[in-house]
Design an enzyme around this catalytic site. Structure first.
Site, PDB file in Angstrom:
ATOM      1  N   MET A 277       0.423  -1.068   0.284  1.00 43.63           N
ATOM      2  CA  MET A 277       0.050  -0.303   0.116  1.00 43.63           C
ATOM      3  C   MET A 277       1.391   1.319   0.002  1.00 43.63           C
ATOM      4  O   MET A 277       1.689   1.495   0.527  1.00 43.63           O
ATOM      5  CB  MET A 277      -1.168   0.199   1.170  1.00 43.63           C
ATOM      6  CG  MET A 277      -1.535   1.025   1.138  1.00 43.63           C
ATOM      7  SD  MET A 277      -3.109   1.700  -0.756  1.00 43.63           S
ATOM      8  CE  MET A 277      -3.043   3.654  -0.083  1.00 43.63           C
ATOM      9  N   GLU A 278       0.736   2.575  -1.019  1.00 39.77           N
ATOM     10  CA  GLU A 278       1.433   3.651  -1.234  1.00 39.77           C
ATOM     11  C   GLU A 278       1.605   4.161  -0.715  1.00 39.77           C
ATOM     12  O   GLU A 278       1.209   5.515  -0.930  1.00 39.77           O
ATOM     13  CB  GLU A 278       1.150   4.000  -2.666  1.00 39.77           C
ATOM     14  CG  GLU A 278      -0.267   4.420  -3.076  1.00 39.77           C
ATOM     15  CD  GLU A 278      -1.255   3.480  -3.155  1.00 39.77           C
ATOM     16  OE1 GLU A 278      -1.912   3.405  -4.465  1.00 39.77           O
ATOM     17  OE2 GLU A 278      -1.328   2.086  -3.039  1.00 39.77           O
ATOM     18  N   ASN A 279       0.849   4.541   0.719  1.00 38.05           N
ATOM     19  CA  ASN A 279       0.267   5.500   1.907  1.00 38.05           C
ATOM     20  C   ASN A 279       1.839   6.016   1.654  1.00 38.05           C
ATOM     21  O   ASN A 279       3.263   6.333   1.463  1.00 38.05           O
ATOM     22  CB  ASN A 279       0.494   4.399   2.922  1.00 38.05           C
ATOM     23  CG  ASN A 279      -0.284   3.821   3.269  1.00 38.05           C
ATOM     24  OD1 ASN A 279      -1.375   4.037   3.063  1.00 38.05           O
ATOM     25  ND2 ASN A 279       0.621   2.842   3.894  1.00 38.05           N
ATOM     26  N   GLU A 312       5.064   0.866  -5.972  1.00 40.77           N
ATOM     27  CA  GLU A 312       3.998   1.624  -4.957  1.00 40.77           C
ATOM     28  C   GLU A 312       4.964   2.820  -5.111  1.00 40.77           C
ATOM     29  O   GLU A 312       4.539   3.900  -4.694  1.00 40.77           O
ATOM     30  CB  GLU A 312       4.521   1.390  -3.243  1.00 40.77           C
ATOM     31  CG  GLU A 312       3.988  -0.682  -3.536  1.00 40.77           C
ATOM     32  CD  GLU A 312       2.416  -0.447  -3.657  1.00 40.77           C
ATOM     33  OE1 GLU A 312       1.555   0.862  -3.685  1.00 40.77           O
ATOM     34  OE2 GLU A 312       2.479  -1.382  -4.608  1.00 40.77           O
ATOM     35  N   GLU A 334      -3.171   2.745 -10.791  1.00 39.99           N
ATOM     36  CA  GLU A 334      -3.090   1.377 -11.140  1.00 39.99           C
ATOM     37  C   GLU A 334      -2.190   0.849 -11.902  1.00 39.99           C
ATOM     38  O   GLU A 334      -1.022   0.055 -12.029  1.00 39.99           O
ATOM     39  CB  GLU A 334      -4.116   0.272 -10.343  1.00 39.99           C
ATOM     40  CG  GLU A 334      -4.110   0.680  -8.168  1.00 39.99           C
ATOM     41  CD  GLU A 334      -3.589   0.130  -7.996  1.00 39.99           C
ATOM     42  OE1 GLU A 334      -1.970   0.170  -7.971  1.00 39.99           O
ATOM     43  OE2 GLU A 334      -3.749   0.836  -6.216  1.00 39.99           O
TER      44      GLU A 334
END
Length: 871
Positions: A277-279, A312, A334
């Site tokens: 997850m690319e937080n 990411e 994406e």
């Protein structure tokens, strides 16, 4: 502030009369009670006088609420929770005036184990004690599980986050630490203010973390890069750490915008639903997607780590800096990150031939899913948050990336990236749509990109190009491709703009881009063999006549430069898919395979072995065909088995090492006698003495396990199970879980099924077990029965992770060919709530239809071909 989302009246969104600009958020986790407390102060703009303010909440207990306007504190007279819409609406006695305000809420939440919101993840310490860490996962709409908010991508704001945690633990968030204050046995960690961003990118984590660190050297403002892990694991993050500054610097260069944050952390999480997850500034990963041990890990995980990390990091610009306006445009995040992540890995590791692997993996996943009626357009209208997770699939990621690759090649990569730079600069710190991207690319290229791309992104499906030859003329005609080969006239109205890629280029095609813009096109046949879709960059299937395939096949056999690596792989993919759908006979595919007898590349063999193995698997009920295809398979791989053997020489190139496993796996599944015997010999040594660990190289360990389990019984099963329980690393556990599904005995199959939902297998890892069980003919039907019998358990277990529940439906049915199952599946789900995994269910049923039709259509012809060719 972008309020485009409100323009679609069907979207389940908050009113736009009140919008946030800044959150001051404090969180206090309790790892004993598995709860957390929180307080949030949200700076608001009231755009028009109102008596109500609505926020998103889910599974939170709101304790106190008040709004401050001009120094006055006003409490609501009531609050109403809408559980379906995940909203709480506060009603005030009198209208709140237009202007600035601060909404203050105190709340409590559950630190659950559902891998959504702010959740707990467990692990064992060196003494075997169970411990916990806390981490967030907010995409798509789970920030509302952690704090009251405007949980929509267009509702961007800044954040100041503080965490109150036990002194001995480490606290992380998107930004660096601004201050740390001791308070008894706890510390209050306050982080720097974030840039403006969407809620789904907010992140924090608390745990016993250790880290390794490096810094970029080529950026004007150096970026600190760290990999955080649980104790004892940090050195396994060395590979990810080494590539991180290189990828950051590469993207900063090609995007024309430097990475805007002062740090980028990667965090390995034991329990994690997605891959990563690319937080912004704090990227979280499933452990196997981040950690790699050069000595003990299967080599395939190295490429997985590189691709995932690059993907990411790409999001830090494409998704974080510029964010999709609404989930309709998920593919902007994406698809692009998948394409440009591959570009970065190819830049760093040119010898890996990453683009050819892309053709074999991503492109085939995307085109295969889009060949079903139950697919969806790349740009798919999403109204309800319940629908969002269902489009995190091969269409948004793989077809999206394939279409971008096609477009970038059509425009040239340099022009395409110049358009990307224009897009990022114009929309940085804002939201954007697909049309915004097309506008930027059109302005840069002076071509109407929208006209080219709209059919590719807004229409379901992919084309098949039917090629015919007559009197020296080649005619190409496009139609929609369906795996069921029963396209109806109303489903076949789209005319795609298709870059034909004819090679050698015919003089009679004037357009330098060779773009087919009509239903059909004819050109003079080149002398000798010719290809469509040269380098396989077009997103379509090509249906050549047998005469053309014969000429291409001879060129492959002769080693001609005409047919490159991607072309050879693409031809296998196309003809195999067309034989499955009934556009050509499966015997024609087997005839084609025989032209590849001199093939020695990993990429092509991965497809060859997979597609021939698929025939054996889908036709498993027909003993004659199953055994005949396995005989064909054994003949096919025998030369390569002898050439490659089981040893991994020092200094061997990466792709040869990957190829060895493909060959041995295919040989083992086909019952290749020497391979089976050697697998048994090495396995016996491996389990008899830890000193023999090197006898099964990590990259062939899963294959050896599969072979001995499929050929053995209780003893082999106990040994692999013992290996699983003793394995210290998650990637080693994964290979054991994948292999265990190959047991043959009913009582052992039942034990593997029970293992899948036991405390020994992390909930996220169930699909590894199901993948093995589904590939094994002996366990397919029993596993579907097991899913039915355990449906309540599964649906409760994955309540917060519906993509996992969808996998529980799809996997056991994916390689079945029993037409009777279609009715059975429909009846089973008739009285169940399937809205959260309806797409997966539809695709599973349609897959059954495709497989059963293939078997019914081909049984006679395949049997005849096998007999005629002495198999």
């Amino acid at each position: 502030m972008c309020n485009k989302a409100a323009s679609n009246p069907n979207r389940v969104v908050l009113p736009t009369n009140v919008t946030p600009s800044h959150y001051t958020l404090s969180i206090v986790p309790d790892f004993k009670e598995f709860t957390f407390g929180g307080q949030v102060a949200i700076d608001l703009t009231i755009h028009e006088a109102t008596k109500t303010v609505s926020v998103n909440t889910k599974d939170l207990t709101l304790k106190t609420t008040a709004i401050e306007i001009d120094g006055k504190t006003i409490e609501p007279v009531s609050s109403a929770l809408d559980e379906h819409r995940d909203t709480t609406t506060f009603t005030f006695d009198s209208e709140l005036p237009k202007g600035a305000a601060v909404l203050r809420i105190s709340f409590d939440g559950i630190l659950s184990d559902k891998m959504a919101g702010f959740y707990r993840s467990s692990y064992k310490d060196a003494e075997g004690n169970t411990k916990y860490m806390g981490v967030t996962q907010f995409e798509a709409t789970d920030a509302r599980r952690a704090f009251p908010c405007w949980d929509e991508p267009a509702a961007k704001a800044t954040y100041t986050i503080s965490l109150t945690v036990p002194t001995e633990l480490v606290a992380l968030s998107n930004m660096p630490v601004a201050s740390e204050t001791q308070e008894g046995d706890k510390k209050i960690v306050v982080f720097e203010k974030t840039p403006i961003m969407s809620t789904y990118l907010v992140a924090w984590a608390v745990g016993e973390f250790e880290y390794i660190e490096t810094t970029t050297t080529k950026l004007e403002k150096p970026v600190t890069c760290r990999v955080y892990t649980l104790p004892g694991l940090k050195e396994q993050g060395r590979f990810a750490l080494e590539i991180t500054p290189k990828v950051l610097e590469y993207f900063s260069e090609i995007f024309g915008t430097a990475y805007p944050l002062p740090k980028l952390d990667h965090l390995a999480v034991p329990d994690f639903d997605a891959g990563a997850m690319e937080n912004w500034g704090l990227v979280t990963y499933r452990t196997v997607a981040l950690l790699f041990d050069e000595k003990t890990s299967d080599l395939r995980f190295k490429e997985q780590v590189a691709v995932t990390v690059a993907h990411e990091i790409a999001h830090q610009w494409f998704g974080n800096l510029v964010t999709m306006e609404w989930w309709d445009h998920l593919w902007l995040n994406e698809g692009f990150a998948t394409w440009v992540g591959t570009l970065a890995v190819d830049h760093l590791f040119p010898k890996w031939d990453t683009w050819s692997t892309f053709v074999v993996d991503d492109m085939q996943r995307g085109v295969s899913l889009d060949s079903l009626r139950s697919s969806h357009p790349i740009e798919v209208p999403v109204a309800d948050p319940h629908e969002i997770h269902q489009i995190f699939d091969a269409i948004s990621y793989s077809k999206g990336a394939s279409v971008i690759r096609m477009l970038s090649n059509w425009l040239t990569v340099d022009v395409f990236l110049a358009g990307i730079r224009r897009y990022l600069k114009k929309h940085e710190y804002e939201n954007a749509t697909t049309d915004d991207l097309w506008n930027a690319l059109s302005e840069e290229s002076k071509v109407d990109v929208r006209e080219f791309m709209n059919t590719w992104t807004r229409v379901i499906g992919v084309p098949i190009l039917d090629v015919t030859e007559a009197d020296g003329i080649v005619t190409v005609e496009q139609h929609r491709f369906l795996s069921t080969n029963d396209v109806k006239p109303e489903e076949d109205e789209t005319v795609w703009w298709v870059p034909l890629g004819v090679y050698p280029k015919p003089a009679s095609i004037a357009d330098p881009n060779q773009t087919l813009k009509s239903r059909s096109l004819s050109f003079e046949a080149p002398e000798g063999p010719y290809l469509l879709n040269k380098d396989y960059s077009g997103v379509f299937r090509t249906n050549y006549p047998p005469s053309a395939i014969g000429r291409i096949g001879k060129a492959i056999l002769d080693g001609s430069d005409l047919v490159g690596l991607s072309d050879r792989a693409g031809l296998v993919a196309d003809i195999a898919s067309l034989s499955k759908s009934g556009h050509t006979a499966t015997s024609n595919f087997l005839d084609l395979v025989q032209y590849y007898k001199n093939e020695d590349t990993y990429v092509v063999w991965e497809l060859l072995a997979g597609r021939v193995g698929e025939i054996a698997s889908i036709f498993a009920e027909n003993e004659r065909i199953n055994q005949g295809i396995k005989h064909f398979q054994r003949n096919l791989v025998d030369r390569m088995v002898q050439k490659l053997g089981w040893e991994f020489p020092e200094g061997e190139d990466y792709l040869t090492s990957r190829l060895r496993n493909v060959i041995l796996r295919s040989a083992g599944r086909a019952g290749h006698e020497a391979t089976v015997a050697e697998a048994k010999r090495r396995f016996a040594l491996f389990v008899s003495d830890p000193a023999h660990d090197s006898i099964l190289h990590p990259s062939i360990r899963q294959t050896a396990f599969e072979i001995v389990l499929s050929q053995g019984g209780e003893e082999e099963f106990r040994n692999v199970l013992k290996y699983f329980h003793a394995a210290p690393k998650q990637d080693q556990q994964v290979i054991a879980l994948l292999a265990l599904g190959y047991v043959q005995q009913p009582e052992l199959i039942a034990e593997v099924q029970a293992l899948a939902i036991s405390e020994h297998v992390r909930p996220q890892d169930i699909f590894y077990v199901l993948a093995g069980l589904s590939s094994n003919h002996a366990s397919r039907r029993p596993t579907w029965e097991w899913v039915k019998n355990n449906w309540n358990t599964l649906s409760n277990r994955y309540k917060g992770s519906m993509s996992m529940l969808g996998s529980c439906v799809k996997f056991p049915l994916s390689q079945s060919s029993d037409a009777a199952l279609i009715k059975e599946v429909k009846e089973f789900f008739a009285d169940k709530d399937t809205k959260d995994f309806q797409r997966a269910l539809d695709q599973a049923i349609e897959g059954l239809d495709v497989n059963s039709a293939w078997v019914a259509r081909e049984q006679e012809g395949l049997s005849e071909w096998l007999s005629a060719n002495s198999y």
